[in-house]
Motif scaffolding. Structure first.
Motif, PDB file in Angstrom:
ATOM      1  N   TYR A 117       0.837  -1.210   0.000  1.00 38.12           N
ATOM      2  CA  TYR A 117       0.000   0.000   0.000  1.00 38.12           C
ATOM      3  C   TYR A 117       0.873   1.262   0.000  1.00 38.12           C
TER       4      TYR A 117
ATOM      5  N   VAL B 156      -7.241   0.846  -1.775  1.00 39.07           N
ATOM      6  CA  VAL B 156      -7.628   0.276  -0.481  1.00 39.07           C
ATOM      7  C   VAL B 156      -8.810  -0.678  -0.649  1.00 39.07           C
TER       8      VAL B 156
ATOM      9  N   PHE C 198      -6.347  -1.206   8.248  1.00 37.87           N
ATOM     10  CA  PHE C 198      -6.111  -0.090   7.327  1.00 37.87           C
ATOM     11  C   PHE C 198      -6.660   1.224   7.877  1.00 37.87           C
TER      12      PHE C 198
END
Length: 200
Positions: free
Chosen positions: A69, A108, A164
């Motif tokens: 990420y 995401v 996250f």
């Protein structure tokens, strides 16, 4: 406390599926999910296959979701530069990059909502001069139009979403696709394409 570890039958702490995917090493993750692959490519022109690539199996980094990420968002931030504008007083606007915020939402979403038990378990982000394509395994859990309208979310991997959210990558509001659609319509005057392929 974030769900990355849980007590097993032996009373010891062990990684959860979310913890393994988020913080493990690629060789550990593929023992659990053999088809697991993260692949980011900036494709070049002509005979150049790609200008830049981040792939989980390269062996020179962890290969987990969190590191992927951060590696990819840094590259997207450099690529999608938000145009600046000034008002009548000459004050500059545009410090918030709505384009990278929208691409962050797409990235995401792909990582959190992927079905990691799938035989086609790869997540691919392909960037070229004319498009950004993000794909992951697993079908939509809500109706396409409901997802785009926003305000409702059903998560395939809730612990991953929680992890996250702790790094500020997800707000768990169910407005991600709505933000992507409004940004693309406003900045590029075109809607993104969202498609599902069953047993491709």
């Amino acid at each position: 406390h974030i769900g990355a570890l849980a007590k097993g039958r032996d009373g010891l702490l062990h990684p959860t599926q979310a913890g393994l995917l988020a913080f493990g090493f690629e060789y550990e993750i593929t023992n659990y999910a053999p088809q697991y692959l993260l692949d980011y490519r900036e494709e070049g022109l002509g005979n150049l296959r790609w200008k830049d690539r981040v792939v989980s199996q390269s062996g020179d980094w962890s290969g987990n979701l969190i590191d992927f990420y951060f590696a990819v968002t840094g590259r997207l931030l450099r690529h999608f530069k938000m145009p600046f504008s000034t008002d009548s007083t000459g004050t500059q606007h545009g410090s918030t990059n709505v384009i990278t915020e929208a691409t962050n939402e797409a990235l995401v979403n792909a990582l959190i909502h992927a079905f990691y038990g799938s035989s086609g378990g790869s997540i691919r982000i392909i960037l070229n001069e004319s498009s950004l394509t993000i794909s992951n395994p697993g079908s939509l859990l809500v109706d396409r139009d409901v997802a785009i309208a926003g305000g409702y979310s059903e998560t395939r991997n809730p612990t991953l979403m929680r992890i996250f959210s702790f790094i500020g990558a997800s707000d768990r509001a169910g407005s991600g696709l709505q933000r992507i659609w409004s940004t693309w319509n406003e900045v590029y005057d075109s809607a993104p394409s969202l498609e599902e392929r069953h047993s491709p």
